[in-house]
Design an enzyme around this catalytic site. Sequence first.
Site, short mmCIF file in Angstrom:
data_model
loop_
_atom_site.label_atom_id
_atom_site.label_comp_id
_atom_site.label_asym_id
_atom_site.label_seq_id
_atom_site.Cartn_x
_atom_site.Cartn_y
_atom_site.Cartn_z
N SER A 117 59.17 47.80 72.98
CA SER A 117 57.83 47.77 73.53
C SER A 117 56.94 48.83 72.90
O SER A 117 55.76 48.89 73.21
CB SER A 117 57.88 47.95 75.04
N HIS A 138 57.81 40.79 71.14
CA HIS A 138 57.65 41.56 72.37
C HIS A 138 57.40 40.62 73.55
O HIS A 138 56.32 40.05 73.68
CB HIS A 138 56.51 42.58 72.21
N GLU A 150 54.21 38.84 71.95
CA GLU A 150 53.55 39.45 70.79
C GLU A 150 54.52 39.38 69.62
O GLU A 150 55.68 39.79 69.75
CB GLU A 150 53.22 40.92 71.07
N ASN A 188 50.67 46.77 75.40
CA ASN A 188 51.13 48.03 75.99
C ASN A 188 50.22 49.19 75.63
O ASN A 188 50.10 50.16 76.39
CB ASN A 188 52.56 48.35 75.55
#
Length: 289
Positions: A117, A138, A150, A188
Amino acid sequence: MKTIGVIGAGQMGVGIAQVSAAAGYRVLLADISQELADKGKANIARTLGRLVEKEKMSAADRDALLGRIETAGDVAPMAEADLVVEAATEREDIKRKIFENVSNVLGSEALLASNTSSIPITRLAQASADPARFIGVHFFNPVPLMALVEVIRGLATSDATVTAVDGFVKSIGKTVVHVNDAPGFAVNRILLPMLNEAVFALGEGVASVRDIDNGCRLGLNHPMGPLQLADFVGLDTCLEILKVFLSTTGDPKYRPAPLLVKYVEAGWYGRKSGRGFYDYSGPEPVPTR
Ligand code: 3HC
């Protein structure tokens, strides 16, 4: 692609294994022991059992899905995988060791992906045998319910790897966004400062857990407030991600809130440990501050 390897039978790995098997892939689910891998598969069986009870899935489909998942206590079976997705603990030393071990058995055409992440894909790719066949995928928690993946290309990732992985992600019913290899990628990078800010606000006495979370749920239409979401992601994971942001950018805006550090030091990791900003020992989460 026919066979997907998943390394790490925790929350994310188990979700990735479930959605891959649901899409018809043969799945090899590995962890550091056979027991942990089996426990991961048992968690999938429990989730699917609830869907069967609610008549959202037939018992035959559940059994077929579970039948496509094989478990292992080491990475040796990954020799048979077309794509291996690593979903281990968010620690670079652990991930690098996995990539080194998997590279020893991986087929010459097979692809290696990390569900990290926050750790740069270009850097992780250096621990693999062939950075051209290395990529970031991700996923979001809970994997079966979240639509997004992602896809992150490292500096050396080949076009063929991106195309193949895009195809895999779409085949399991998820939507791809392409993101460059920057700390935290896109989502994130935006999410963690928000969660961290909520902990700063709590620590400074701006509002209670309940009021911060209700404020964001009702004022921003978020399904969960930021403190509940931080508990859900894992406070230890949030802290690890913020540390990576801070160390890779040197930007003090990513410094972890002191209260977040304190909670992690206390072993209050959130939902998975039974206590974080909420207490999870009862039927409903109860705010602790
Ligand atoms: N597989 C398949 N279906 C499932 C399932 C599973 N594992 N778990 C639940 N379902 C089904 C349920 O049966 C239910 O169906 P029904 O509505 O027909 O009965 C449906 O999915 C919804 O389940 P819930 O009632 O448990 O879900 P909620 O409506 O309460 O929503 C939530 C739960 C989706 C978690 C919602 O609160 C939410 O979206 N929260 C925010 C999550 C989020 O932001 N995640 C991202 C975190 S960041 C991240 O992951 C990145 C990392 O790197 C940090």
